[in-house]
Write a protein that holds these residues in place. Structure first.
Motif, mmCIF file in Angstrom:
data_model
loop_
_atom_site.group_PDB
_atom_site.id
_atom_site.type_symbol
_atom_site.label_atom_id
_atom_site.label_comp_id
_atom_site.label_asym_id
_atom_site.label_seq_id
_atom_site.Cartn_x
_atom_site.Cartn_y
_atom_site.Cartn_z
ATOM 1 N N UNK A 54 39.066 47.141 41.096
ATOM 2 C CA UNK A 54 38.755 46.227 39.997
ATOM 3 C C UNK A 54 39.295 46.763 38.679
ATOM 4 N N UNK A 55 39.123 48.056 38.449
ATOM 5 C CA UNK A 55 39.656 48.657 37.218
ATOM 6 C C UNK A 55 41.166 48.496 37.150
ATOM 7 N N UNK A 56 41.848 48.716 38.280
ATOM 8 C CA UNK A 56 43.306 48.554 38.319
ATOM 9 C C UNK A 56 43.695 47.102 38.084
ATOM 10 N N UNK A 57 42.960 46.167 38.677
ATOM 11 C CA UNK A 57 43.267 44.741 38.510
ATOM 12 C C UNK A 57 43.093 44.314 37.061
ATOM 13 N N UNK A 58 42.022 44.785 36.424
ATOM 14 C CA UNK A 58 41.784 44.436 35.021
ATOM 15 C C UNK A 58 42.872 45.047 34.144
ATOM 16 N N UNK A 117 36.626 35.156 27.484
ATOM 17 C CA UNK A 117 36.343 33.913 28.210
ATOM 18 C C UNK A 117 36.245 34.218 29.709
ATOM 19 N N UNK A 118 35.222 33.666 30.372
ATOM 20 C CA UNK A 118 35.115 33.911 31.810
ATOM 21 C C UNK A 118 36.268 33.299 32.575
ATOM 22 N N UNK A 119 36.777 34.022 33.532
ATOM 23 C CA UNK A 119 37.797 33.532 34.435
ATOM 24 C C UNK A 119 37.190 33.586 35.822
ATOM 25 N N UNK A 120 36.912 32.444 36.437
ATOM 26 C CA UNK A 120 36.233 32.433 37.721
ATOM 27 C C UNK A 120 37.210 32.180 38.847
ATOM 28 N N UNK A 147 43.048 39.705 37.031
ATOM 29 C CA UNK A 147 41.747 39.168 37.379
ATOM 30 C C UNK A 147 41.774 37.696 37.774
ATOM 31 N N UNK A 148 42.567 36.871 37.091
ATOM 32 C CA UNK A 148 42.619 35.437 37.411
ATOM 33 C C UNK A 148 43.158 35.203 38.816
ATOM 34 N N UNK A 149 44.215 35.924 39.165
ATOM 35 C CA UNK A 149 44.825 35.757 40.486
ATOM 36 C C UNK A 149 43.869 36.187 41.597
#
Length: 183
Positions: free
Chosen positions: A153-157, A180-183, A162-164
């Protein structure tokens, strides 16, 4: 890292979405930072008593869930003030590892591993306890998998993915740089 039980204070049957909920006292939003400051300013005995009072007042089953809830609020407030990216992981019960040094290794008796052992040897004779119900499920996550999820998760952020990831997995709410939340 938080816990899947961070919003357990909502009434049974309520749909709890992956978001950060405020603590409400009637119609008034409780300032989690002030609560944390208050608890930290008290002696251990007084802080334990006050935290116990708050768990009952706001519907948390224990101070662990209340503390995680307050921590999420403080982390989110910092995110809003600084614009730093934010991702909160909410695993259920983190327990022994799935891999090395051997499957099931937990290193200590804290948390669900200790609770399971205590139940197994008969320390909890109260048949009404939820964990003792033979039809209940212990939703556990091996500690090494939780650690891997933190790193991924840290790497993705850090890479802005995160959106993908959220789109592919359909899980989680990610907070982007703009808050803004990205779900």
């Amino acid at each position: 890292m938080s816990t899947a039980y961070v919003n357990i204070n909502h009434p049974a049957g309520t749909t709890v979405h992956e978001r950060i909920y405020p603590i409400m006292q009637g119609e008034v939003e409780v300032d989690g930072e002030l609560v944390a400051e208050e608890l930290l300013s008290l002696s251990k005995l007084d802080a334990d008593r006050r935290a116990d009072f708050y768990t009952h007042l706001w519907g948390f089953p224990n101070t662990y869930c209340l503390g995680k809830h307050l921590a999420e609020q403080l982390v989110y407030r910092t995110h809003q003030a600084t614009g730093l990216p934010l991702a909160i992981l909410r695993p259920s019960l983190v327990t022994g590892v799935a891999g090395l040094p051997w499957p099931g290794y937990c290193g200590n008796w804290a948390g669900p591993s200790g609770m399971g052992a205590a139940i197994a040897v008969g320390f909890f004779p109260a048949v009404s306890a939820y964990a003792l119900n033979p039809y209940s499920t212990w939703d556990v996550v091996p500690g090494d998998l939780a650690a891997s999820a933190i790193l991924a998760t840290a790497a993705a952020v850090a890479c802005g993915l995160q959106s993908e990831i959220a789109a592919r997995t359909g899980s989680g709410t990610w907070m982007g740089r703009a808050g803004r939340p990205v779900t």
